[in-house]
Scaffold this active site. Structure first.
Site, PDB file in Angstrom:
ATOM      1  N   GLU A   1       6.356  -3.331  -1.197  1.00 13.89           N
ATOM      2  CA  GLU A   1       7.101  -3.401   0.066  1.00 13.89           C
ATOM      3  C   GLU A   1       7.435  -4.827   0.475  1.00 13.89           C
ATOM      4  O   GLU A   1       8.479  -5.084   1.087  1.00 13.89           O
ATOM      5  CB  GLU A   1       6.319  -2.705   1.176  1.00 13.89           C
ATOM      6  CG  GLU A   1       6.144  -1.199   0.968  1.00 13.89           C
ATOM      7  CD  GLU A   1       5.093  -0.847  -0.063  1.00 13.89           C
ATOM      8  OE1 GLU A   1       4.276  -1.730  -0.417  1.00 13.89           O
ATOM      9  OE2 GLU A   1       5.071   0.310  -0.549  1.00 13.89           O
TER      10      GLU A   1
ATOM     11  N   ARG B   1       9.684  12.321   9.579  1.00 15.72           N
ATOM     12  CA  ARG B   1       9.621  13.261   8.466  1.00 15.72           C
ATOM     13  C   ARG B   1      10.009  14.669   8.936  1.00 15.72           C
ATOM     14  O   ARG B   1      10.716  15.387   8.238  1.00 15.72           O
ATOM     15  CB  ARG B   1       8.195  13.295   7.914  1.00 15.72           C
ATOM     16  CG  ARG B   1       7.961  14.418   6.954  1.00 15.72           C
ATOM     17  CD  ARG B   1       6.582  14.338   6.306  1.00 15.72           C
ATOM     18  NE  ARG B   1       6.387  15.479   5.419  1.00 15.72           N
ATOM     19  CZ  ARG B   1       5.718  16.575   5.755  1.00 15.72           C
ATOM     20  NH1 ARG B   1       5.158  16.692   6.943  1.00 15.72           N
ATOM     21  NH2 ARG B   1       5.594  17.563   4.899  1.00 15.72           N
TER      22      ARG B   1
ATOM     23  N   PHE C   1       4.514   1.341   5.926  1.00 13.73           N
ATOM     24  CA  PHE C   1       4.572   0.328   4.868  1.00 13.73           C
ATOM     25  C   PHE C   1       5.698  -0.678   5.140  1.00 13.73           C
ATOM     26  O   PHE C   1       5.553  -1.868   4.866  1.00 13.73           O
ATOM     27  CB  PHE C   1       4.756   0.993   3.508  1.00 13.73           C
ATOM     28  CG  PHE C   1       3.790   2.123   3.272  1.00 13.73           C
ATOM     29  CD1 PHE C   1       2.425   1.939   3.498  1.00 13.73           C
ATOM     30  CD2 PHE C   1       4.231   3.371   2.856  1.00 13.73           C
ATOM     31  CE1 PHE C   1       1.521   2.983   3.299  1.00 13.73           C
ATOM     32  CE2 PHE C   1       3.332   4.414   2.657  1.00 13.73           C
ATOM     33  CZ  PHE C   1       1.978   4.231   2.877  1.00 13.73           C
TER      34      PHE C   1
ATOM     35  N   HIS D   1       9.316   8.665   8.315  1.00 15.53           N
ATOM     36  CA  HIS D   1       7.898   8.968   8.493  1.00 15.53           C
ATOM     37  C   HIS D   1       7.235   8.129   9.583  1.00 15.53           C
ATOM     38  O   HIS D   1       6.116   7.642   9.426  1.00 15.53           O
ATOM     39  CB  HIS D   1       7.143   8.826   7.167  1.00 15.53           C
ATOM     40  CG  HIS D   1       7.541   9.861   6.147  1.00 15.53           C
ATOM     41  ND1 HIS D   1       8.823   9.941   5.658  1.00 15.53           N
ATOM     42  CD2 HIS D   1       6.840  10.850   5.551  1.00 15.53           C
ATOM     43  CE1 HIS D   1       8.896  10.939   4.792  1.00 15.53           C
ATOM     44  NE2 HIS D   1       7.711  11.520   4.715  1.00 15.53           N
TER      45      HIS D   1
ATOM     46  N   ASP E   1      -0.560  14.292   6.010  1.00 14.65           N
ATOM     47  CA  ASP E   1      -1.040  13.062   5.360  1.00 14.65           C
ATOM     48  C   ASP E   1      -2.004  12.272   6.247  1.00 14.65           C
ATOM     49  O   ASP E   1      -2.788  11.455   5.758  1.00 14.65           O
ATOM     50  CB  ASP E   1       0.136  12.162   4.945  1.00 14.65           C
ATOM     51  CG  ASP E   1       0.735  12.591   3.609  1.00 14.65           C
ATOM     52  OD1 ASP E   1       0.108  13.430   2.922  1.00 14.65           O
ATOM     53  OD2 ASP E   1       1.829  12.092   3.259  1.00 14.65           O
TER      54      ASP E   1
ATOM     55  N   SER F   1      11.898  10.837  -1.011  1.00 15.24           N
ATOM     56  CA  SER F   1      11.367  11.225   0.286  1.00 15.24           C
ATOM     57  C   SER F   1      12.220  10.680   1.446  1.00 15.24           C
ATOM     58  O   SER F   1      12.483  11.384   2.415  1.00 15.24           O
ATOM     59  CB  SER F   1       9.946  10.679   0.380  1.00 15.24           C
ATOM     60  OG  SER F   1       9.166  11.498   1.168  1.00 15.24           O
TER      61      SER F   1
ATOM     62  N   ARG G   1      16.117  13.172   7.892  1.00 12.50           N
ATOM     63  CA  ARG G   1      16.289  12.443   6.639  1.00 12.50           C
ATOM     64  C   ARG G   1      17.522  12.908   5.879  1.00 12.50           C
ATOM     65  O   ARG G   1      18.149  12.130   5.163  1.00 12.50           O
ATOM     66  CB  ARG G   1      15.037  12.563   5.775  1.00 12.50           C
ATOM     67  CG  ARG G   1      13.870  11.776   6.351  1.00 12.50           C
ATOM     68  CD  ARG G   1      12.613  12.026   5.568  1.00 12.50           C
ATOM     69  NE  ARG G   1      12.117  13.388   5.753  1.00 12.50           N
ATOM     70  CZ  ARG G   1      11.485  14.088   4.826  1.00 12.50           C
ATOM     71  NH1 ARG G   1      11.293  13.584   3.621  1.00 12.50           N
ATOM     72  NH2 ARG G   1      11.055  15.300   5.085  1.00 12.50           N
TER      73      ARG G   1
END
Ligand SMILES: Cc1ncc(C[n+]2csc(CCOP(=O)(O)OP(=O)(O)O)c2C)c(N)n1
Ligand SMILES: [Mg+2]
Lengths: 284, 314
Positions: free
Chosen positions: B58, B167, B83, B109, B117, B37, B10
Site C-alpha cells: 500500500e 462493502r 490499508f 470497505h 472480517d 474486491s 462498489r
C-alpha cells in the site's frame, strides 16, 4: 568517448557544488553536508553530462527526471539546479531561511527543477516507478533517475518498490545507491546492516553495477550501461565516502546533519579552492 | 417497514471507472491486490495498459500513484479504507497532500459494514486522519447513484481527494438525475425542530427516522453532507439557525469525523446544542453488516432513539 577535457570540466563543477554545499550549510547553520558531499560527483555527472532538461522550461515534457529520494541532500540538489540555471545562484545562501523557497527538504511546488517533494526516506523509488510508467504510457524516450542512501535501504517501502520495478520490467529508470557506509547513529553495518547490497538488488530482479562513486569515468560508464539495459531495471551501487572532498569531514558520522562552524567553513572552502587551483594547473 | 432497493456501491465505482476511462485517456488506476474486491478489476479488463496492480504494497501504491501524477497522468488508487489511509498515511501526507499531486484515493470497505472480517478490517478513523491533511478533500457518498457523481466530480477536479466507499449494499436514495458538487451539502427533508446531518449509510437511516418521528409530530430537517472537507458549513449553519439543534450521524468514530467537523464549524460561527452520534471510541467486531449497524445503534431505530433522547435532554 569521454575526453580528458570533459572529465576536467566535470571535476571543476563538482568542486563548485561542494563549495556551495559548505557555504549553504555553514551559513544556514543547519543542513546535511555529509551525504551531499558523498553524492556530489554522481549528481555532477547526472546534471552536467547525462540528463536532458531545459532550465528555462522546467516542466518540458521530454525531460529526464531526477528524484532525490534521500531528500536531506538538498544542499547538493540546489547547488546543481542553480549551476544548471534553474534559479539564480544568489539564492543559495538563503537556504533554509524563512524568506527563501529553498526548503530544508525538497519541495516540488516551491523550487523550480525539483521534481518531487521528499525528505521522508524510502518513498522515492516508488515515485520514480510511477514517473517511469507515465513515460512508457506516453512513449517517451526520457529516463528517470533516483538517488537513495544506504541507510535508506532499511525502509521496507524501498523493497516494495524494488519488486514493482522488476515486475513491470521498468528499464527506463536508473537507481543509484549512495553507499557511503554511514547513517545518523553510526556506520550502517553497526546500526542495522544492509549488506550484501548488490546481491539484494540482484535477488530482487535488478541488473546491478558496482562502481567507485568518485571516479568520473566509472560513473559515466555506469549511466551508459544502465541506459542500454533492456527488460530489467538497473541499479548503480556507488561506493562513496561521506563528506568527500573536505578532509576533516570525510568518513565522519557527525557531519551527516551537523553543519560546519564558521571556522570549519573557511577551512573547508580553502581546501576546495586549493583543489580547484590544482585542477587548473593540471596538464591534460 | 417498506422494502427498499439495495444497490452495491462498489458496482457503481467499477461502472464509473470504465465510463471515465473511455473519456479520459490520461486516467490510470492502481490497486493493491484487491482489484476484484474494490472493482477496479472492471477498469483493468477494459484498459489493461492503464492499470497497475502493485501487489500487497500500500505504501508503494500511494507513492507510485504520486509519481504517475508527476508524469502527467491522472491516477486513482484503490484498496480497503484501513490499508489505504492507515498503512500508507505518511506516504499520502508527503507524496500526495504535501506534494499536491493529482491523485484520487478511492477506498472501499470503510466502516463497520465490512461485517464478518471484523475490527482489523473495519476502518472507523479514516475521516479523522484524512481531513487533517492540508490540500486533501474528504468525501463519502450515500448511495449507488451518489458514488458515480462523487467519483466523477472528484476525478474531474484538480488535486488530492479521498473518497470512502463501503462493502455493503446501501439502500437507494437517489436516481440517475442526482447531482453532487464538492463542498456542497443537500437538504433532503425540511423540518423545524432539529437539524440532522448524515454521511454515507446514515443518510438513509436519518430519512427513515425523520419519517417515523414526523408521525409522532416531530419535525426534523435532514441534510446529506457527503463532502466532509470542504464542509458546506453555510448550509448547515442556516439550518441550525432555524432549528437551534444539530444532530450528526456517521459510520465512523465520534472522534474526528463529520460530527467533529461540524462542531468545529458551528462552535466558531453559530454555537448550538449538538449531539455527535456514531461509533463510540471503540473498535468494531465481526457480524453481518446490518446486524452490526443495529448493534452499534446506527440503523434507523437506533438513530431515532438517539434523536429522541437528544431532544429530551436538550
Ligand atoms: C522515514 C524517515 N525516517 C527517518 C528520517 C531521519 N533521517 C534523515 S537522514 C537519515 C539517515 C539516512 O542515512 P543514509 O540513507 O545512509 O543517508 P546518507 O548517508 O546518504 O546521508 C535519517 C534516519 C527520515 N528523513 N525519514
Ligand atoms: Mg549513508
Amino acid at each position: 568517448m569521454v575526453s580528458e577535457e570533459d572529465i576536467k570540466k566535470l571535476k571543476k563543477i563538482s568542486l563548485k557544488l561542494r563549495k556551495h554545499i559548505i557555504r549553504m550549510t555553514g551559513l544556514a547553520k543547519s543542513g546535511h553536508p555529509g551525504g551531499s558531499l558523498s553524492a556530489a560527483d554522481i549528481v555532477t555527472v547526472l546534471f552536467f553530462k547525462v540528463m536532458r532538461y531545459r532550465p528555462e522550461e522546467p516542466k518540458w515534457n521530454d525531460r529526464d527526471f531526477f528524484i532525490l529520494s534521500k531528500g536531506h541532500a538538498t544542499p547538493l540538489l540546489y547547488a546543481a539546479l542553480a549551476e544548471a540555471g534553474f534559479f539564480p545562484k544568489e539564492e543559495l545562501p538563503h537556504f533554509r531561511n524563512l524568506s527563501s523557497h529553498l526548503q530544508g527538504h525538497p519541495d516540488r511546488l516551491m523550487t523550480p527543477g525539483v521534481e518531487m517533494s521528499t525528505g521522508s526516506l524510502g518513498q522515492g523509488l516508488s515515485v520514480a516507478n510511477g514517473v517511469a510508467f507515465s513515460r512508457k504510457l506516453d512513449k517517451k524516450s526520457s529516463r528517470v533517475y533516483v538517488l537513495m542512501g544506504d541507510g535508506e535501504l532499511q525502509e521496507g517501502q524501498v523493497w516494495e518498490a524494488a519488486m514493482t520495478s522488476a515486475h513491470y520490467k521498468i528499464d527506463n529508470l536508473t537507481g543509484i545507491v549512495d553507499f557511503n557506509g554511514l547513517q545518523i547513529d553510526g556506520p550502517v553495518s553497526r546500526v542495522k546492516g544492509v549488506e550484501p547490497v548488490a546481491e539484494k538488488w540482484r535477488a530482487f530482479g535488478w541488473l546491478v553495477k558496482e562502481i567507485d562513486g568518485h571516479e568520473f569515468r566509472q560513473i559515466i560508464e555506469a549511466f551508459n550501461w544502465a541506459e542500454n539495459n533492456k527488460g530489467k531495471p538497473s541499479m548503480i551501487v556507488a561506493h562513496t565516502l561521506k563528506g568527500k572532498g573536505v578532509s576533516f569531514m570525510e568518513g565522519k558520522v557527525k557531519f551527516h546533519g551537523v553543519p560546519p562552524t564558521e571556522e570549519e567553513m573557511e577551512k573547508a572552502l580553502k581546501e576546495l579552492e586549493k583543489k580547484e587551483k590544482e585542477l587548473e594547473d593540471e596538464r591534460i | 417497514m417498506k422494502e427498499f432497493e439495495y444497490k452495491n456501491l462498489r458496482n457503481a465505482y467499477g461502472e464509473i471507472l470504465v465510463e471515465l476511462g473511455k473519456k479520459y485517456s490520461d486516467m490510470v488506476v492502481l490497486d493493491a491486490d484487491l482489484a476484484s474486491s474494490t472493482k477496479t478489476a472492471r477498469f483493468a479488463e477494459k484498459f489493461p495498459d492503464r492499470f497497475f496492480n502493485m501487489g500487497v504494497s500500500e505504501q508503494d501504491l500511494m507513492s507510485t500513484a504520486a509519481g504517475l501524477a508527476i508524469g502527467g497522468k491522472r491516477p486513482i488508487a484503490s484498496t480497503f479504507a484501513i490499508f489505504a489511509t492507515g498503512r500508507a498515511w505518511e506516504q499520502i501526507r508527503q507524496s500526495i497532500a504535501y506534494a499536491k499531486t493529482n491523485v484520487k484515493i478511492v477506498a472501499t470497505h470503510g466502516g463497520i459494514t465490512v461485517g464478518e472480517d471484523g475490527a482489523t478490517h473495519q476502518m472507523l478513523e479514516d475521516f479523522a486522519i484524512m481531513r487533517v491533511l492540508p490540500n486533501m478533500k474528504v468525501i463519502c457518498p450515500a448511495d449507488y447513484y451518489e458514488v458515480k457523481e462523487v467519483v466523477k466530480k472528484a476525478f474531474e477536479a484538480e488535486g488530492p481527494a479521498y473518497i470512502r466507499l463501503s462493502r455493503a449494499k446501501f439502500p437507494v436514495i437517489f436516481d440517475e438525475s442526482h447531482k453532487f458538487e464538492i463542498g456542497k451539502a443537500q437538504i433532503l427533508r425540511e423540518g423545524k425542530e432539529l437539524t440532522a446531518v448524515g454521511v454515507g449509510i446514515t443518510v438513509h437511516a436519518l430519512l427513515l427516522a425523520a419519517e417515523e418521528l414526523w408521525k409522532q409530530g416531530i419535525s426534523i430537517e435532514v441534510i446529506n453532507s457527503p463532502s466532509i472537507k470542504p464542509l458546506d458549513g453555510k448550509t448547515i449553519e442556516k439550518s441550525a439557525r432555524k432549528t437551534g439543534k444539530v444532530f450528526t450521524a456517521e459510520e465512523h468514530s465520534v472522534l474526528g469525523g463529520l460530527g467533529s467537523t461540524i462542531s468545529e464549524y458551528l462552535s466558531q460561527n453559530y454555537p448550538v446544542k449538538m449531539k455527535i452520534y456514531g461509533i463510540q471510541d471503540t473498535f468494531g467486531r465481526s457480524g453481518k453488516a446490518m446486524e452490526l449497524l443495529s448493534f452499534y445503534g446506527l440503523d434507523y431505530k437506533g438513530i431515532k432513539e438517539a434523536i429522541l433522547k437528544f431532544l429530551k435532554d436538550s
